[in-house]
Design a protein around this motif. Structure first.
Motif, mmCIF file in Angstrom:
data_model
loop_
_atom_site.group_PDB
_atom_site.id
_atom_site.type_symbol
_atom_site.label_atom_id
_atom_site.label_comp_id
_atom_site.label_asym_id
_atom_site.label_seq_id
_atom_site.Cartn_x
_atom_site.Cartn_y
_atom_site.Cartn_z
ATOM 1 N N LEU A 75 -1.970 110.038 19.225
ATOM 2 C CA LEU A 75 -3.099 110.027 18.286
ATOM 3 C C LEU A 75 -4.087 108.893 18.553
ATOM 4 O O LEU A 75 -4.819 108.466 17.654
ATOM 5 N N GLU A 76 -4.124 108.431 19.801
ATOM 6 C CA GLU A 76 -5.112 107.421 20.173
ATOM 7 C C GLU A 76 -6.484 108.085 20.283
ATOM 8 O O GLU A 76 -6.690 108.962 21.127
ATOM 9 N N PRO A 77 -7.450 107.712 19.449
ATOM 10 C CA PRO A 77 -8.754 108.382 19.458
ATOM 11 C C PRO A 77 -9.444 108.379 20.818
ATOM 12 O O PRO A 77 -10.163 109.335 21.155
ATOM 13 N N ALA A 78 -9.223 107.333 21.629
ATOM 14 C CA ALA A 78 -9.896 107.258 22.936
ATOM 15 C C ALA A 78 -9.471 108.404 23.841
ATOM 16 O O ALA A 78 -10.271 108.871 24.668
ATOM 17 N N HIS A 79 -8.237 108.869 23.704
ATOM 18 C CA HIS A 79 -7.785 109.981 24.546
ATOM 19 C C HIS A 79 -8.507 111.276 24.166
ATOM 20 O O HIS A 79 -8.890 112.060 25.040
ATOM 21 N N LEU A 80 -8.665 111.515 22.886
ATOM 22 C CA LEU A 80 -9.399 112.709 22.457
ATOM 23 C C LEU A 80 -10.847 112.635 22.919
ATOM 24 O O LEU A 80 -11.424 113.631 23.383
ATOM 25 N N GLU A 81 -11.444 111.469 22.844
ATOM 26 C CA GLU A 81 -12.832 111.314 23.286
ATOM 27 C C GLU A 81 -12.969 111.613 24.779
ATOM 28 O O GLU A 81 -13.938 112.260 25.206
ATOM 29 N N PHE A 82 -11.998 111.163 25.576
ATOM 30 C CA PHE A 82 -12.071 111.438 27.016
ATOM 31 C C PHE A 82 -11.850 112.917 27.293
ATOM 32 O O PHE A 82 -12.495 113.490 28.188
ATOM 33 N N ALA A 83 -10.960 113.570 26.543
ATOM 34 C CA ALA A 83 -10.761 115.012 26.713
ATOM 35 C C ALA A 83 -12.056 115.775 26.443
ATOM 36 O O ALA A 83 -12.375 116.755 27.130
ATOM 37 N N ILE A 84 -12.822 115.320 25.460
ATOM 38 C CA ILE A 84 -14.108 115.952 25.152
ATOM 39 C C ILE A 84 -15.092 115.752 26.294
ATOM 40 O O ILE A 84 -15.804 116.696 26.696
ATOM 41 N N VAL A 85 -15.158 114.539 26.834
ATOM 42 C CA VAL A 85 -16.055 114.271 27.962
ATOM 43 C C VAL A 85 -15.693 115.161 29.150
ATOM 44 O O VAL A 85 -16.576 115.740 29.809
ATOM 45 N N PRO B 277 -2.005 105.283 13.686
ATOM 46 C CA PRO B 277 -1.038 105.785 14.673
ATOM 47 C C PRO B 277 -0.154 104.700 15.263
ATOM 48 O O PRO B 277 0.868 105.015 15.885
ATOM 49 N N ALA B 278 -0.494 103.442 15.083
ATOM 50 C CA ALA B 278 0.315 102.362 15.646
ATOM 51 C C ALA B 278 1.521 102.020 14.776
ATOM 52 O O ALA B 278 2.446 101.349 15.241
ATOM 53 N N LEU B 279 1.530 102.466 13.518
ATOM 54 C CA LEU B 279 2.630 102.116 12.615
ATOM 55 C C LEU B 279 3.907 102.854 12.994
ATOM 56 O O LEU B 279 3.861 104.037 13.360
ATOM 57 N N PRO B 280 5.068 102.204 12.874
ATOM 58 C CA PRO B 280 6.341 102.892 13.141
ATOM 59 C C PRO B 280 6.531 104.129 12.262
ATOM 60 O O PRO B 280 7.087 105.135 12.709
ATOM 61 N N ASN C 144 2.015 127.241 18.866
ATOM 62 C CA ASN C 144 0.654 127.533 18.419
ATOM 63 C C ASN C 144 0.244 126.586 17.293
ATOM 64 O O ASN C 144 -0.151 127.001 16.201
ATOM 65 N N LYS C 145 0.351 125.304 17.594
ATOM 66 C CA LYS C 145 -0.113 124.289 16.660
ATOM 67 C C LYS C 145 -0.873 123.235 17.457
ATOM 68 O O LYS C 145 -0.718 123.125 18.678
ATOM 69 N N VAL C 146 -1.694 122.491 16.761
ATOM 70 C CA VAL C 146 -2.295 121.291 17.341
ATOM 71 C C VAL C 146 -1.956 120.123 16.435
ATOM 72 O O VAL C 146 -1.759 120.292 15.221
ATOM 73 N N VAL C 147 -1.875 118.950 17.024
ATOM 74 C CA VAL C 147 -1.546 117.731 16.290
ATOM 75 C C VAL C 147 -2.723 116.780 16.441
ATOM 76 O O VAL C 147 -3.183 116.531 17.561
ATOM 77 N N LEU C 148 -3.218 116.266 15.334
ATOM 78 C CA LEU C 148 -4.378 115.389 15.393
ATOM 79 C C LEU C 148 -4.310 114.351 14.290
ATOM 80 O O LEU C 148 -3.553 114.508 13.312
ATOM 81 N N GLY C 149 -5.066 113.292 14.468
ATOM 82 C CA GLY C 149 -5.159 112.269 13.445
ATOM 83 C C GLY C 149 -6.374 112.483 12.569
ATOM 84 O O GLY C 149 -7.065 113.505 12.657
ATOM 85 N N ASN C 150 -6.636 111.510 11.710
ATOM 86 C CA ASN C 150 -7.844 111.593 10.866
ATOM 87 C C ASN C 150 -8.820 110.484 11.229
ATOM 88 O O ASN C 150 -9.525 109.935 10.381
ATOM 89 N N ARG C 151 -8.865 110.181 12.537
ATOM 90 C CA ARG C 151 -9.789 109.176 13.057
ATOM 91 C C ARG C 151 -10.449 109.716 14.315
ATOM 92 O O ARG C 151 -9.914 110.595 14.977
ATOM 93 N N GLY C 152 -11.592 109.166 14.653
ATOM 94 C CA GLY C 152 -12.239 109.491 15.918
ATOM 95 C C GLY C 152 -12.979 110.809 15.884
ATOM 96 O O GLY C 152 -13.615 111.168 14.887
ATOM 97 N N ALA C 153 -12.880 111.582 16.966
ATOM 98 C CA ALA C 153 -13.730 112.750 17.185
ATOM 99 C C ALA C 153 -13.148 114.049 16.631
ATOM 100 O O ALA C 153 -13.526 115.127 17.063
#
Length: 684
Positions: free
Chosen positions: A500-510, A617-620, A636-645
């Motif tokens: 759930l690191e937002p930077a990874h989702l941002e790079f996937a979009i790019v 996402p950093a919390l245990p 057939n699921k996706v996992v996402l956070g509530n931050r970033g893109a």
């Protein structure tokens, strides 16, 4: 090395980075790499081109090199009558696809080495695979083929040129697809499952007859379909296949990792080369088998694969190497095989008794290399012949296995193809990310993060938003391929879902945006294999065949659908749907050719469940919730956070007193939960 040194001691391939091309640098054949220098010479001298395509760990490529390309008389004839070009199919799958399609259309079969004869404007007019040095089994010798073609070029050149032009037009017609009006329905999934189940081998597992390839997309689809529809027979077939493959000689019983395929129906005798792409896909398949069955042996197989990759196939900087050869010291399988006598000298009496029983070792052996005029005698490929051991015997076996592995590590290893490819690295990046998510081993996450940093540092041009295909020894190439963008994009999505690191989702979009800009056909749908522009490609193909590797189109469809579900970007979903509609005839007529595309269709037909994890996402505690989500087989699921893109709806979902999980379909969500047991129950 000076130009004079190259002229005297090597050919032009000495300047290349490809391990395969470098293997041929000392051939007396006057090889050129694929490029304008060779094409210009063919035009100037009005000669046909002899194009030979292979890869560095290809056994029959080595055989043909020894028999023909190292033969001075054959080389002299080639040099006198042809302009000779060598291509590494792993560096240039776009070139390989064009001429493999041509040879398959001409002869009805394909494979490597791929040998094709072209006009100076790169149009094919004849081809084949392996040519023997002498006439045998009804096949003309290589020198005989060369003489016939050279003679026809001298006497009937105009006819050859006309034939090549006509054939090229037919290839263009084949490559040009337009979307039809076929329906994308669940019936396609059911029909494909019926066909796959008919091919199942009830005795040894797998689908189809020998030689048996794992082809992981096919069992992965069947497991997905069977689990979702309650088809327990389909699930049983896949789990049995996984069990038998891991027990066979195709799996390295000492060092982990899978060979490319089995020459027999029992998965016993492999073709010993190990490919990164196979092991990445099989890691995912065994993780799925573990989640579905709960059987620890499937997780152990996945761990064994990754132990092999991280130990033997990883660059110091974090990139993953491409392959290991089948041969060492000129003998196929020599690194992996054992004689009974060797083991009797290495092991204690008790270790020896248990090892030969467990691994099925016999005096006469079970493997002979029939392509070798002087094969090694009494060779045994290790497999799990008798797994029924007592706890004491299992301890004895562990001791024997450790000694055998240590002894084997002192042997001459097979050749390592140490180039780093964006496409295959994307597959392994995703497999490691999923292994971390499912098994919770931190070293897998660390290896995945390190690999992504390597690829972004070596193959990604941030300014140009460009992903290059190959890196080796400090140098990247200038090639861009759909498979690189799609597989890396899919792998980065896996890493995002695991962390759930937002930077990874941002790079996937790019990556997705760049992929759409460079490869997508907005008019008809589908993605071209290569970017627009290269003069040297006589076709721009839209590959859809999910063979040993899934096609770039199939991977792109699923990745875009996942990304659309995470971000709310309708243009991603539209491009995926248009590609599915373009390729619908394949789904209807030959679903066996497109199992990974079927997985994309399965995702498309069902509104995906969205597991939105609200919290840091950093919390245990958040990581514990992620483990619960990834511990249930629900593809057939996706996992996402509530931050970033992420999409606006997910961004607005609040955390409570700590991290919580919302399960949503569209904009309807169940009450949030912070209890891992409840989360697992909701997913099931």
């Amino acid at each position: 090395m000076t130009e004079d040194d190259i002229a005297v001691h090597t050919n032009r391939l000495a300047r290349e980075k490809s391990p395969y091309l470098l293997q041929h640098q000392h051939n007396p054949v006057d090889w050129y790499p694929w490029g304008e220098e060779a094409f210009a010479r063919a035009r100037k001298e009005n000669k046909p081109i002899f194009l030979s395509i292979g890869y560095s760990t290809c056994h029959w490529c080595h055989v043909m090199e020894r028999e023909s390309f190292e033969n001075r008389a054959t080389a002299d004839y080639l040099n006198a009558h042809f302009v000779c070009i060598k291509v590494d199919r792993e560096e240039r799958p776009d070139v390989d696809k064009i001429y493999m399609t041509a040879v398959q259309a001409m002869t009805g079969q394909g494979g490597w080495p791929l040998n094709c004869f072209l006009t100076a404007d790169l149009k094919p007019f004849y081809g084949g695979t392996y040519f023997p040095p002498e006439n045998m089994h009804g096949r003309a010798s290589f020198i005989q083929v060369l003489r016939q073609i050279a003679g026809l070029w001298d006497t009937r050149r105009e006819h050859i040129l006309e034939t090549a032009t006509d054939f090229h037009k037919r290839l263009e017609t084949y490559a040009a697809r337009e979307p039809g009006d076929l329906t994308l329905s669940p019936d396609l999934l059911a029909g494909a499952a019926i066909l796959f189940k008919r091919e199942y081998d009830p005795h040894f597992g797998g689908f189809g007859a020998a030689p048996k390839f794992p082809r992981p997309s096919q069992p992965a689809f069947l497991l997905r379909y069977g689990t979702r529809t309650g088809d327990h027979e389909a699930v049983r077939m896949v789990l049995h296949t996984c069990e038998r493959m891991a027990a066979g000689g195709m799996y390295d019983q000492l060092g982990g990792g899978f060979a490319r395929y089995s020459v027999d129906e029992q998965w016993l005798v492999p073709h010993f080369e190990k490919m990164l792409y196979d092991n990445a896909q099989l890691t995912n398949l065994y993780l799925d088998a573990f989640l579905v069955s709960g059987e620890a042996r499937h997780a152990a197989t996945a761990r064994g694969i990754l132990q092999y990759i991280l130990r033997d196939m990883t660059d110091a900087g974090g990139g993953f190497y491409s392959a290991e050869d089948a041969d060492s010291e000129g003998k196929e399988g020599k690194f992996y095989c054992w004689t009974k006598s060797e083991l009797s000298q290495l092991l204690t009496t008790e270790e020896f008794k248990v090892a030969i029983r467990y691994f099925g070792v016999t005096e006469g052996g079970n493997f002979v290399d029939h392509s070798d005029p002087n094969p090694l005698p009494n060779q045994n490929v290790l497999s799990v012949a008798d797994p029924d051991l007592s706890p004491a015997q299992q301890e004895t076996l562990a001791s024997a296995r450790a000694k055998m592995f240590q002894n084997r590590s002192r042997r001459v290893r097979p050749h390592l193809d140490d180039k780093v490819l964006a496409s295959w690295n994307g597959m392994m990046l995703g497999a490691l990310a999923r292994a971390y998510a499912v098994l919770g081993q931190e070293s897998y996450r660390a290896a995945a993060e390190r690999n992504l940093a390597f690829l972004r540092g070596k193959l990604w041009d941030e300014k140009q938003k460009t992903l290059y295909h190959r890196w080796r020894q400090g140098e990247r190439d200038s090639v861009q391929l759909l498979a690189g963008y799609s597989n890396l994009g899919a792998g980065v999505l896996d890493l995002y879902e695991a962390t759930l690191e937002p930077a990874h989702l941002e790079f996937a979009i790019v990556l997705a945006d760049a992929m759409l800009a460079k490869f997508y056909d907005a008019t008809h749908g589908g993605f071209y294999d290569s970017a627009a522009g290269p003069r040297e490609l006589i076709l721009r193909c839209k590959d859809d065949y999910d063979g040993a590797e899934p096609s770039g189109n199939s991977v792109a469809v699923l990745a875009l659908l996942r990304l659309a579900a995470m971000t709310g970007r309708k243009d991603y979903a539209a491009a995926a749907e248009k590609t599915l509609r373009l390729l619908a005839p394949r789904l209807h007529e030959v679903p066996q050719a497109v199992p990974h595309l079927l997985i994309g269709l399965d995702f498309y037909l069902e509104e995906p469940r969205r597991a939105v994890v609200a919290g840091d996402p950093a919390l245990p505690e958040t990581r514990s919730l992620l483990r619960a989500i990834h511990g249930v087989y629900q593809p057939n699921k996706v996992v996402l956070g509530n931050r970033g893109a992420v999409d606006a709806f997910s961004l607005a979902l609040p955390a409570k007193s700590g991290p919580v999980v919302y399960f949503c379909t569209g904009t309807a969500c169940q009450p949030p939960s912070s209890d891992p047991a409840t989360i697992r129950k909701l997913l099931q």
